[in-house]
Design an enzyme around this catalytic site. Sequence first.
Site, PDB file in Angstrom:
ATOM      1  N   THR A  26       8.648  58.672   5.984  1.00  0.00           N
ATOM      2  CA  THR A  26       9.281  58.113   4.778  1.00  0.00           C
ATOM      3  C   THR A  26      10.688  57.637   5.122  1.00  0.00           C
ATOM      4  O   THR A  26      11.351  58.246   5.964  1.00  0.00           O
ATOM      5  CB  THR A  26       9.338  59.205   3.683  1.00  0.00           C
ATOM      6  OG1 THR A  26       8.004  59.578   3.345  1.00  0.00           O
ATOM      7  CG2 THR A  26      10.049  58.712   2.428  1.00  0.00           C
ATOM      8  N   ASP A  46       8.096  59.290  12.222  1.00  0.00           N
ATOM      9  CA  ASP A  46       8.973  59.419  11.051  1.00  0.00           C
ATOM     10  C   ASP A  46      10.415  59.152  11.466  1.00  0.00           C
ATOM     11  O   ASP A  46      10.755  59.233  12.652  1.00  0.00           O
ATOM     12  CB  ASP A  46       8.838  60.852  10.480  1.00  0.00           C
ATOM     13  CG  ASP A  46       9.304  60.955   9.034  1.00  0.00           C
ATOM     14  OD1 ASP A  46       9.886  59.988   8.507  1.00  0.00           O
ATOM     15  OD2 ASP A  46       9.088  62.025   8.437  1.00  0.00           O
ATOM     16  N   GLY A  47      11.251  58.845  10.497  1.00  0.00           N
ATOM     17  CA  GLY A  47      12.678  58.634  10.737  1.00  0.00           C
ATOM     18  C   GLY A  47      13.438  59.954  10.696  1.00  0.00           C
ATOM     19  O   GLY A  47      12.849  61.034  10.582  1.00  0.00           O
ATOM     20  N   LYS A  79      16.645  65.966   8.247  1.00  0.00           N
ATOM     21  CA  LYS A  79      15.845  65.004   7.505  1.00  0.00           C
ATOM     22  C   LYS A  79      15.938  65.318   6.013  1.00  0.00           C
ATOM     23  O   LYS A  79      16.380  66.383   5.628  1.00  0.00           O
ATOM     24  CB  LYS A  79      14.375  65.068   7.951  1.00  0.00           C
ATOM     25  CG  LYS A  79      14.159  64.374   9.292  1.00  0.00           C
ATOM     26  CD  LYS A  79      12.691  64.353   9.717  1.00  0.00           C
ATOM     27  CE  LYS A  79      11.758  63.785   8.698  1.00  0.00           C
ATOM     28  NZ  LYS A  79      12.070  62.417   8.260  1.00  0.00           N
ATOM     29  N   GLU A 100       7.216  65.866   4.657  1.00  0.00           N
ATOM     30  CA  GLU A 100       7.464  65.442   6.044  1.00  0.00           C
ATOM     31  C   GLU A 100       7.314  66.622   7.001  1.00  0.00           C
ATOM     32  O   GLU A 100       6.745  66.490   8.085  1.00  0.00           O
ATOM     33  CB  GLU A 100       8.869  64.832   6.170  1.00  0.00           C
ATOM     34  CG  GLU A 100       8.983  63.480   5.495  1.00  0.00           C
ATOM     35  CD  GLU A 100      10.407  62.949   5.457  1.00  0.00           C
ATOM     36  OE1 GLU A 100      10.558  61.727   5.432  1.00  0.00           O
ATOM     37  OE2 GLU A 100      11.361  63.747   5.431  1.00  0.00           O
TER      38      GLU A 100
HETATM   39  O1  LIG Z   1      13.966  62.147   6.059  1.00  0.00           O
HETATM   40  C1  LIG Z   1      13.784  61.067   5.533  1.00  0.00           C
HETATM   41  C2  LIG Z   1      13.272  60.917   4.155  1.00  0.00           C
HETATM   42  O2  LIG Z   1      13.156  62.156   3.504  1.00  0.00           O
HETATM   43  C3  LIG Z   1      14.074  59.828   6.287  1.00  0.00           C
HETATM   44  O3  LIG Z   1      13.263  59.797   7.430  1.00  0.00           O
HETATM   45  C4  LIG Z   1      15.518  59.815   6.669  1.00  0.00           C
HETATM   46  O4  LIG Z   1      16.290  59.911   5.486  1.00  0.00           O
HETATM   47  C5  LIG Z   1      15.890  58.529   7.426  1.00  0.00           C
HETATM   48  O5  LIG Z   1      15.767  57.441   6.582  1.00  0.00           O
HETATM   49  P1  LIG Z   1      16.152  55.973   7.048  1.00  0.00           P
HETATM   50  O6  LIG Z   1      15.152  55.576   8.090  1.00  0.00           O
HETATM   51  O7  LIG Z   1      16.053  55.159   5.776  1.00  0.00           O
HETATM   52  O8  LIG Z   1      17.559  56.022   7.583  1.00  0.00           O
END
Ligand SMILES: O=C(CO)[C@H](O)[C@H](O)COP(=O)(O)O
Length: 231
Positions: A28, A83-84, A96, A105
Site C-alpha cells: 500500500t 511493499d513500500g 511503515k 501489511e
Molecule cells: O506503510 C505504508 C502504508 O501503510 C507505505 O508503504 C508507506 O507509507 C510508504 O508510502 P509511500 O510509498 O507513499 O511513500
Amino acid sequence: MDAAAMKDEVARAALAHVESGMRLGIGTGSTAEAFIRALAGRVSEGLRIVGVPTSERSAKLCGELGIPLATLEDLPELDLTIDGADEVDARLRLIKGGGGALLREKIVAAASARMLVIADASKKVEHLGAFPLPIEVNGFGVLATTLAIEKASAMLGLSGSIRLRMVGDKPFITDGGHLIIDASFGLIPDPEALSAALHAIPGVVEHGLFLGLASSVLLAGPEGVERLGAA
Ligand SMILES: O=C(CO)[C@H](O)[C@H](O)COP(=O)(O)O
C-alpha cells in the site's frame, strides 16, 4: 529525477523479482501503487500471478487494472510481498504505516516467504524514528492506551508528541476499523525493546516497526537502483 520517476523506476526493478505462478502480497502507498501499475502491464502481457492486497485501496486499484486477486483466507502462504516503507535502516528494519495499512501489511508480510521493500533513497536512515511511528489501537479506551504508550516509551527514555491521526475533524479509521496514534519519539535507539513494550499494551493492535520481516530492499536514487540485503 523527481520522486515520481524514482518510484516508477524502483517499481519496474521490482518486477524482475516476480515469477510466473507466484502468490504475491501487494503493498500500500504511492510506491506500491507504482508497482501495481507496472505489474498490471506484465499481467496484460500474460504473466500469471495471484495478488493478495494489503488494503482496500490497493485492492481497488488492482481490480481496476485487471490483476487477479485472492484473500489471505484463500492463500494463507505467499511467495513474496512487495511493499513500500516510510523508513529503512541498514539492518532492513522498517517503519511503515504512513498510509495507515500497517496491520494488514504486517500480516501479509509475515505470511510471505520473502518481503521485498521498494522505496526512494530518501527513506534510508541511519536510525529509525525521524518518521512518526504509527501505532494501530483499538477505539475502546484510546486515552488509556495513549497514556500507557507514553509510560512505556518513557521507560525506554523516549518522549515526544503522541497524537491521534485525524482526517479533517474526524479520527482516521483503518481498514480493520481501528485508530492510529502517530508517536513522534525521535530517534529510536532500540526498536526491538520498543516493539516488545508496545505489544505488551492491551489496546495496541499492532505498530509500524517491521523487524526481521524485510529480506531485501530496492532503493531508487539519482544513480539508479541500489539493493540492500539478499537477492
Ligand atoms: O506503510 C505504508 C502504508 O501503510 C507505505 O508503504 C508507506 O507509507 C510508504 O508510502 P509511500 O510509498 O507513499 O511513500
